[in-house]
Enzyme design. Structure first.
Site, PDB file in Angstrom:
ATOM      1  N   ILE A 130       0.827  -1.217   0.000  1.00 17.41           N
ATOM      2  CA  ILE A 130       0.000   0.000   0.000  1.00 17.41           C
ATOM      3  C   ILE A 130       0.860   1.265   0.000  1.00 17.41           C
ATOM      4  O   ILE A 130       0.515   2.259  -0.631  1.00 17.41           O
ATOM      5  CB  ILE A 130      -0.994  -0.035   1.184  1.00 17.41           C
ATOM      6  N   LYS A 131       2.008   1.201   0.674  1.00 16.12           N
ATOM      7  CA  LYS A 131       2.831   2.426   0.767  1.00 16.12           C
ATOM      8  C   LYS A 131       3.410   2.825  -0.590  1.00 16.12           C
ATOM      9  O   LYS A 131       3.721   3.980  -0.821  1.00 16.12           O
ATOM     10  CB  LYS A 131       3.921   2.287   1.815  1.00 16.12           C
ATOM     11  N   GLY A 132       3.574   1.868  -1.507  1.00 12.94           N
ATOM     12  CA  GLY A 132       3.926   2.195  -2.883  1.00 12.94           C
ATOM     13  C   GLY A 132       5.339   2.652  -3.127  1.00 12.94           C
ATOM     14  O   GLY A 132       6.261   2.271  -2.403  1.00 12.94           O
TER      15      GLY A 132
END
Ligand code: B12
Length: 256
Positions: A130-132
């Site tokens: 999610i943090k990418g």
């Protein structure tokens, strides 16, 4: 009219380049001159003239690392450079989610892994977590995607089995280590295993990525797409939507 350019060192177009390599030669004590001469000879044979050995450092007793600076006469023709262009539109997460929801009426399933002995998970995590990466959220952020990240050192049979169990629409594989072309061998083994395990035309979209891949090798490696260094999650999400949602033949081959 096509233009030609030459490398730039001290002045425009002077053809100066820098090259580094290791030779299996000692450069300790009296061996130093011969080792540097050998490095200059190699650079000469590669078309550098003059070739100046600007750095020589022993790597243990029997090897030496060199940096050679010199002129080449080769011309670069930018017009003849062939690259793999992005042939699909870049979507925002909102646009990608909306397209998936409208066309599939279910979440798009992505299974990711780092295969073989490769333990470099930072790259696949950059795409999936999610943090990418580079200011973009990873695929886990996309509401309409279900991401299964299997982590490092996943065996090909286990990857295939999990992809089948999860009914994966796309399988994303990372390969960072390139020693003895491990990334090429592992990718070919992986794509062959998927071809064998699935009926023709029913296998998930196979996507591979890593910093040393040549993006034009999809056919040779038996995969649908290759992503190289600097890839962002948004590029991958947009590609998945393009192939799995925008192109109806791909939707049906996977939802069967
Ligand atoms: C961090 C690191 C490690 C960490 C890994 C931790 C982890 N959990 O990942 C540790 C310390 C464990 C490690 C171990 C080793 N490492 Co290491 N490691 C690195 C290092 C410094 C950075 C790699 C990295 O994280 N890059 C950042 C990510 C974000 O970039 P990326 O991987 O390129 O990913 C991007 C793209 O390529 C692409 N991408 C990547 N995968 C995928 C997948 C898909 C599907 C898609 C779409 C895109 C995509 O998207 C990402 C974002 O843009 C590199 C050197 C370097 N500076 O690159 C060496 C390097 C990769 N390691 C190397 C080596 C040799 C090793 C070891 C063999 C060392 C040893 N003797 O033990 C071991 C091997 C362990 C193993 N079994 O794999 C070599 C590989 C050389 C080669 N020719 O293969 C490198 C290049 C260092 C070097 N110059 O020698 N390493």
């Amino acid at each position: 009219m096509s233009t030609v350019i030459r490398p730039y060192g001290d002045t425009t177009g002077d053809g100066m380049v820098q090259l580094s390599f290791t030779l299996p030669l000692s450069s300790l004590g009296d061996d130093a001159k011969l080792a540097e001469g050998a490095a200059a000879q190699l650079a000469n044979k590669m078309g550098m003239d003059p070739a100046m050995v600007v750095h020589a450092r022993p790597m243990g007793p029997d090897f030496t690392f060199f940096v050679v600076y010199g002129r080449v006469n080769h011309l670069v023709e930018p017009d003849k450079v062939v690259v793999v262009e992005r042939d699909y539109p870049l979507l925002s997460p909102k646009e990608a989610n909306a397209a998936i929801k409208k066309a599939l009426h279910r979440r798009l399933v992505v299974v990711g892994a780092c295969i073989g002995t490769d333990a470099h998970t930072v790259g696949i995590d950059a795409i999936l977590n999610i943090k990418g990466f580079a200011g973009e959220k990873g695929l886990e952020y996309y509401r309409e995607m279900r991401v299964v990240n299997l982590g490092a050192q996943v065996l090909v049979p286990d990857l295939v089995a999990r992809a089948q169990e999860e009914k994966a629409d796309a399988v994303l594989v990372s390969q960072v280590v390139t020693q003895r072309d491990a990334h090429l061998h592992n990718t070919s083994e992986m794509s062959a295993a998927f071809r064998e395990a699935y009926p023709t035309g029913k296998q998930p979209l196979l996507v591979v990525g890593g910093p040393r891949f040549d993006e034009s090798m999809t056919e040779t490696l038996g995969v649908d797409r290759i992503f190289a260094k600097g890839t962002t999650p948004g590029e991958v999400a947009s590609y998945l939507v393009h192939r799995l949602v925008d192109q109806p033949s791909n939707v049906s081959r996977r939802s069967a």
